[in-house]
Scaffold this motif. Structure first.
Motif, PDB file in Angstrom:
ATOM      1  N   GLY A 184      37.150  33.343  39.179  1.00 55.71           N
ATOM      2  CA  GLY A 184      36.174  34.342  38.778  1.00 55.71           C
ATOM      3  C   GLY A 184      35.925  34.320  37.279  1.00 55.71           C
ATOM      4  N   ILE A 185      34.980  35.156  36.888  1.00 60.53           N
ATOM      5  CA  ILE A 185      34.662  35.314  35.466  1.00 60.53           C
ATOM      6  C   ILE A 185      34.909  36.774  35.111  1.00 60.53           C
ATOM      7  CG2 ILE A 185      32.845  35.171  33.722  1.00 60.53           C
ATOM      8  CD1 ILE A 185      31.447  33.139  35.511  1.00 60.53           C
ATOM      9  N   VAL A 186      35.592  37.004  34.003  1.00 59.36           N
ATOM     10  CA  VAL A 186      35.898  38.376  33.583  1.00 59.36           C
ATOM     11  C   VAL A 186      34.606  39.071  33.167  1.00 59.36           C
ATOM     12  CG1 VAL A 186      37.165  39.788  31.938  1.00 59.36           C
ATOM     13  CG2 VAL A 186      38.212  37.714  32.860  1.00 59.36           C
ATOM     14  N   ARG A 187      34.347  40.190  33.804  1.00 58.53           N
ATOM     15  CA  ARG A 187      33.140  40.947  33.484  1.00 58.53           C
ATOM     16  C   ARG A 187      33.433  42.164  32.612  1.00 58.53           C
ATOM     17  NH1 ARG A 187      29.784  37.409  33.303  1.00 58.53           N
ATOM     18  NH2 ARG A 187      29.175  36.382  35.195  1.00 58.53           N
ATOM     19  N   SER A 188      34.630  42.725  32.716  1.00 62.17           N
ATOM     20  CA  SER A 188      35.007  43.816  31.815  1.00 62.17           C
ATOM     21  C   SER A 188      36.517  43.810  31.657  1.00 62.17           C
ATOM     22  CB  SER A 188      34.512  45.166  32.343  1.00 62.17           C
ATOM     23  OG  SER A 188      35.309  45.607  33.406  1.00 62.17           O
ATOM     24  N   ASN A 237      48.677  45.589  28.714  1.00 61.47           N
ATOM     25  CA  ASN A 237      47.694  45.955  27.681  1.00 61.47           C
ATOM     26  C   ASN A 237      47.765  45.033  26.465  1.00 61.47           C
ATOM     27  OD1 ASN A 237      46.197  48.087  28.736  1.00 61.47           O
ATOM     28  ND2 ASN A 237      47.852  49.526  28.390  1.00 61.47           N
ATOM     29  N   ARG A 238      48.959  44.495  26.206  1.00 63.17           N
ATOM     30  CA  ARG A 238      49.095  43.641  25.015  1.00 63.17           C
ATOM     31  C   ARG A 238      48.515  42.232  25.232  1.00 63.17           C
ATOM     32  NH1 ARG A 238      54.470  43.925  26.941  1.00 63.17           N
ATOM     33  NH2 ARG A 238      55.182  41.948  27.829  1.00 63.17           N
ATOM     34  N   ASP A 239      48.260  41.868  26.491  1.00 64.51           N
ATOM     35  CA  ASP A 239      47.693  40.552  26.777  1.00 64.51           C
ATOM     36  C   ASP A 239      46.216  40.510  26.397  1.00 64.51           C
ATOM     37  OD1 ASP A 239      50.065  39.581  27.769  1.00 64.51           O
ATOM     38  OD2 ASP A 239      49.657  40.278  29.795  1.00 64.51           O
ATOM     39  N   THR A 240      45.790  39.349  25.977  1.00 64.94           N
ATOM     40  CA  THR A 240      44.394  39.195  25.547  1.00 64.94           C
ATOM     41  C   THR A 240      43.573  38.552  26.660  1.00 64.94           C
ATOM     42  OG1 THR A 240      45.253  38.807  23.344  1.00 64.94           O
ATOM     43  CG2 THR A 240      42.929  38.295  23.703  1.00 64.94           C
ATOM     44  N   VAL A 241      42.620  39.311  27.145  1.00 59.67           N
ATOM     45  CA  VAL A 241      41.668  38.781  28.126  1.00 59.67           C
ATOM     46  C   VAL A 241      40.275  39.158  27.641  1.00 59.67           C
ATOM     47  CG1 VAL A 241      40.888  38.849  30.515  1.00 59.67           C
ATOM     48  CG2 VAL A 241      43.310  39.060  30.022  1.00 59.67           C
ATOM     49  N   GLU A 242      39.419  38.170  27.513  1.00 64.29           N
ATOM     50  CA  GLU A 242      38.089  38.429  26.955  1.00 64.29           C
ATOM     51  C   GLU A 242      37.019  38.400  28.048  1.00 64.29           C
ATOM     52  OE1 GLU A 242      37.513  35.507  23.948  1.00 64.29           O
ATOM     53  OE2 GLU A 242      39.078  36.339  22.649  1.00 64.29           O
ATOM     54  N   ARG A 278      39.403  46.338  29.563  1.00 63.00           N
ATOM     55  CA  ARG A 278      39.737  47.395  28.596  1.00 63.00           C
ATOM     56  C   ARG A 278      41.127  47.922  28.901  1.00 63.00           C
ATOM     57  NH1 ARG A 278      35.617  49.869  31.741  1.00 63.00           N
ATOM     58  NH2 ARG A 278      36.497  51.325  33.248  1.00 63.00           N
ATOM     59  N   GLU A 279      41.703  48.564  27.913  1.00 62.80           N
ATOM     60  CA  GLU A 279      43.070  49.049  28.072  1.00 62.80           C
ATOM     61  C   GLU A 279      43.106  50.218  29.043  1.00 62.80           C
ATOM     62  OE1 GLU A 279      45.139  49.809  24.497  1.00 62.80           O
ATOM     63  OE2 GLU A 279      45.064  47.730  23.838  1.00 62.80           O
ATOM     64  N   GLY A 280      44.129  50.221  29.897  1.00 60.61           N
ATOM     65  CA  GLY A 280      44.268  51.297  30.865  1.00 60.61           C
ATOM     66  C   GLY A 280      45.631  51.955  30.742  1.00 60.61           C
ATOM     67  N   ARG A 281      45.930  52.845  31.676  1.00 62.99           N
ATOM     68  CA  ARG A 281      47.205  53.577  31.577  1.00 62.99           C
ATOM     69  C   ARG A 281      48.377  52.724  32.055  1.00 62.99           C
ATOM     70  NH1 ARG A 281      46.817  59.480  34.013  1.00 62.99           N
ATOM     71  NH2 ARG A 281      45.693  58.392  35.642  1.00 62.99           N
ATOM     72  N   GLY A 282      48.229  52.110  33.233  1.00 66.50           N
ATOM     73  CA  GLY A 282      49.329  51.315  33.772  1.00 66.50           C
ATOM     74  C   GLY A 282      49.250  49.842  33.405  1.00 66.50           C
ATOM     75  N   GLY A 283      48.253  49.467  32.662  1.00 61.64           N
ATOM     76  CA  GLY A 283      48.035  48.070  32.304  1.00 61.64           C
ATOM     77  C   GLY A 283      46.563  47.884  32.012  1.00 61.64           C
ATOM     78  N   LYS A 284      46.199  46.670  31.740  1.00 60.49           N
ATOM     79  CA  LYS A 284      44.796  46.416  31.371  1.00 60.49           C
ATOM     80  C   LYS A 284      43.891  46.514  32.602  1.00 60.49           C
ATOM     81  CE  LYS A 284      43.242  44.171  27.551  1.00 60.49           C
ATOM     82  NZ  LYS A 284      43.605  43.304  26.502  1.00 60.49           N
ATOM     83  N   ASP A 285      42.758  47.199  32.449  1.00 62.28           N
ATOM     84  CA  ASP A 285      41.768  47.277  33.526  1.00 62.28           C
ATOM     85  C   ASP A 285      40.810  46.095  33.392  1.00 62.28           C
ATOM     86  OD1 ASP A 285      42.794  49.584  34.601  1.00 62.28           O
ATOM     87  OD2 ASP A 285      41.576  50.897  33.340  1.00 62.28           O
ATOM     88  N   VAL A 286      41.024  45.100  34.209  1.00 58.69           N
ATOM     89  CA  VAL A 286      40.175  43.899  34.140  1.00 58.69           C
ATOM     90  C   VAL A 286      39.401  43.790  35.453  1.00 58.69           C
ATOM     91  CG1 VAL A 286      40.165  41.386  33.901  1.00 58.69           C
ATOM     92  CG2 VAL A 286      41.840  42.742  32.648  1.00 58.69           C
ATOM     93  N   VAL A 287      38.123  43.549  35.332  1.00 59.81           N
ATOM     94  CA  VAL A 287      37.277  43.372  36.517  1.00 59.81           C
ATOM     95  C   VAL A 287      36.619  41.999  36.418  1.00 59.81           C
ATOM     96  CG1 VAL A 287      35.282  44.219  37.799  1.00 59.81           C
ATOM     97  CG2 VAL A 287      36.856  45.835  36.772  1.00 59.81           C
ATOM     98  N   ALA A 288      36.692  41.237  37.513  1.00 62.51           N
ATOM     99  CA  ALA A 288      36.137  39.880  37.513  1.00 62.51           C
ATOM    100  C   ALA A 288      35.093  39.726  38.611  1.00 62.51           C
ATOM    101  CB  ALA A 288      37.251  38.865  37.712  1.00 62.51           C
ATOM    102  N   GLU A 289      34.174  38.823  38.353  1.00 64.76           N
ATOM    103  CA  GLU A 289      33.172  38.497  39.375  1.00 64.76           C
ATOM    104  C   GLU A 289      33.603  37.200  40.055  1.00 64.76           C
ATOM    105  OE1 GLU A 289      29.415  37.368  37.783  1.00 64.76           O
ATOM    106  OE2 GLU A 289      28.653  36.844  39.756  1.00 64.76           O
ATOM    107  N   PRO A 290      33.840  37.236  41.368  1.00 62.83           N
ATOM    108  CA  PRO A 290      34.254  35.992  42.037  1.00 62.83           C
ATOM    109  C   PRO A 290      33.135  34.960  42.004  1.00 62.83           C
ATOM    110  CG  PRO A 290      33.915  37.761  43.632  1.00 62.83           C
ATOM    111  CD  PRO A 290      33.744  38.377  42.285  1.00 62.83           C
ATOM    112  N   VAL A 291      33.479  33.713  41.739  1.00 64.56           N
ATOM    113  CA  VAL A 291      32.444  32.677  41.586  1.00 64.56           C
ATOM    114  C   VAL A 291      32.227  31.857  42.861  1.00 64.56           C
ATOM    115  CG1 VAL A 291      32.677  32.400  39.099  1.00 64.56           C
ATOM    116  CG2 VAL A 291      34.170  31.106  40.607  1.00 64.56           C
ATOM    117  N   GLY A 292      33.183  31.951  43.786  1.00 62.07           N
ATOM    118  CA  GLY A 292      33.103  31.111  44.986  1.00 62.07           C
ATOM    119  C   GLY A 292      32.006  31.519  45.947  1.00 62.07           C
TER     120      GLY A 292
END
Lengths: 178, 372
Positions: B234-238, B208-213, B240-254
């Motif tokens: 990929g490109i980060v699409r969302s 959660n402390r890591d910065t991903v935009e 936000r902070e989660g319970r076990g870590g940051k919830d990051v969702v990416a769109e694969p570009v390949g």
């Protein structure tokens, strides 16, 4: 028994009636369904959502009216599908075995030549199939897999729509016996 | 017993079939081995048909185009319009250029990439509704092995799950079970991009402390030992902070341009993570940095990192490294001869414009300099 129930439930005289399918249909229809899934869907993206092997399993089980034959047909078709997929052998096999068994069990009680019932059964068995694959993948193999319920329901509907004409075509290749 | 079995015959057969398949599954999971024979038979039977079907389809498309052109010409004759003919010819040329462009793009990418790549064509899909696996026309006979990375010029596309003699099975980035180590572009946050069967991929193991935009690019980190470092993932699409870590969702570009043709990485070479572009505001023009004035000392850039020199320590380290290189000295290799630090170093190498093979580990610093 009201008229609607009378139409859906089997009468005594029809209960023992089984459908004899041409042996070529038994062999060719599952193979063609799988080839359709791997070839045709590659060029027409919208068709990749069709689960023809499942529909063929349901049809064969419904028409044969024997849970053993239905389960065996489901197992063979499922394993054939598994052999051309990235997952372990047996995943589709187990699910289609259950589909074949339950479809044949339903056919012993209901008049499965009714188009509305065929539609409902295809819709239900598609949902059952997708749900069970998801369950096995997550619970048995511990792999992450998303189940998008709205999308699955829409796909079940589309598959059920396709099932009606497909079953009608296959009906032309059968002969009934007592 | 016989009565029991005959009475419950249906359910007994069902249980027998299920138990048999569960045992088959358990064997594969436990041993980590595949029942290869069945798959080899199936794929070997289907692959030639797929190749023939592809060939027929391509020829059919050409015939179709020919008939279409003929039909249009007749219509144009009837309408006395020469413009129609030109349009038809133009369309044909466009189609040819489009096909040629796609093949050319792959060919150019394969030539410029430092990795050894093998071009492959998708011949059929894996089974299952909305399957996210494909079969390509290159197999173990062409040197393809299980576990090899599959990419497109846009980015990573998948991984070879099984290699058969005439074809290979590729699990796409979005298929369940797929995972690739990724690293974010700006603060170099590491994570694991996973396929879950949908078009977007969650990225796990980010604190959660890591910065991903949102909008940030993710590149392969090379940690998975499958994908060479530095490929777009990929490109980060969302985020936000989660319970076990940051919830990051990416769109694969390949997979953006489809997966008709892919490249299999036969011999991967790690590259660099490119620096992010400076933030720009819409409608505001930002010029390139000004060139060095004549006579001034040029800003030295390290050849290893490829990035901008930020501190005096970096410049000093790079100067020592180039002094060592110009005098044939390898720091830390052998005691004895010491380079002459009063001599001018060799001029700096031009900064690389694309991802280049990395000599060692990530942005490897120069070895410590021994004092006299």
């Amino acid at each position: 028994m009201n008229p609607f129930e009378e139409r859906l439930l089997l009468r005594r005289g029809r209960q023992s009636r089984t459908t004899k399918l041409n042996p070529l249909v038994w062999i060719l229809s599952p193979i063609l369904a799988i080839l359709f899934q791997v070839y045709v869907a590659r060029h027409v993206d919208a068709l990749s959502y069709l689960e023809l092997p499942l529909l063929i399993t349901v049809y064969l089980a419904l028409m044969r009216r024997s849970p053993i034959v239905g389960a065996a047909a489901g197992a063979v078709i499922g394993l054939m599908q598994d052999s051309l997929s990235a997952q372990y052998l047996g995943m589709f096999g187990i699910v289609k075995t259950l589909v074949g068994y339950f479809a044949a069990s339903v056919s012993m009680r209901f008049d499965v030549e009714n188009s509305a019932l065929r539609f409902l059964l295809s819709f239900f068995f598609f949902l059952f199939h997708q749900l069970f694959v998801w369950l096995l993948t997550r619970a048995l193999l511990g792999q992450p897999m998303e189940l998008q319920i709205p999308q699955t329901v829409i796909l079940a509907f589309l598959n059920a729509v396709v099932a009606i004409p497909l079953f009608m075509i296959l009906d032309r290749l059968r002969s009934e016996t007592r | 017993m016989e009565t029991f079995l005959s009475r419950y015959r249906n359910i007994s057969v069902l249980l027998l079939l299920l138990a048999g398949q569960l045992l088959l599954l358990a064997y594969q999971v436990k041993s980590g081995q595949d029942v290869r024979l069945i798959r080899v038979w199936a794929v070997t039977a289907v692959a030639p048909l797929a190749n023939v079907s592809e060939w027929v389809r391509e020829r059919g498309a050409r015939f179709g185009e020919m008939f279409a052109v003929r039909g249009l010409r007749e219509e144009n004759k009837r309408l006395k319009s020469e413009l129609g003919q030109i349009k038809v010819q133009n369309n044909l040329l466009k189609a040819e250029i489009s096909t040629a462009d796609r093949a050319k793009a792959l060919s150019i990418y394969a030539q410029t990439s430092p990795s050894k790549l093998l071009a492959a064509r998708v011949i059929f899909l894996g089974t299952g509704a909305n399957s996210r696996t494909v079969f390509v026309d290159r197999g173990s006979r062409d040197g393809v092995m299980k576990g090899m990375a599959v990419i497109t010029p846009d980015g990573i596309a998948g991984r070879v799950t099984a290699a058969y003699p005439t074809a290979s099975l590729v699990s796409l980035v979005t298929s369940p079970g797929f995972a690739a180590g990724v690293i974010s572009q700006k603060p170099k946050v590491r994570g694991t991009m996973k396929g879950v069967g949908s078009s977007l991929c969650p990225v796990d193991h980010i604190e959660n402390r890591d910065t991903v935009e949102v909008g940030e690019w993710l590149y392969t980190s090379g940690d998975d030992r499958i994908f060479p470092k530095g490929l777009p993932a990929g490109i980060v699409r969302s985020a936000r902070e989660g319970r076990g870590g940051k919830d990051v969702v990416a769109e694969p570009v390949g997979l953006r341009s489809g997966v008709d043709e892919v490249l299999i990485v036969i011999g991967g070479v790690h590259g660099l993570i490119p620096d992010p572009l400076p933030p720009s505001s819409p409608g505001v023009q930002i010029l390139e940095p000004p060139p060095a004035e004549p006579g001034s000392v040029p800003v030295e850039e390290p050849a290893t990192g490829g990035g901008v020199v930020r501190t005096d320590a970096d410049r000093l380290m790079d100067r020592y490294r180039r002094i060592g290189e110009s005098q044939g000295h390898s720091f830390g290799a052998a005691p004895g001869r010491v380079p002459d630090f009063n001599r001018a170093p060799a001029p700096p190498k031009p900064a690389p414009t694309t991802a280049q093979p990395e000599a060692g580990t990530d942005a490897q610093p120069a070895a410590p300099v021994k004092k006299q």
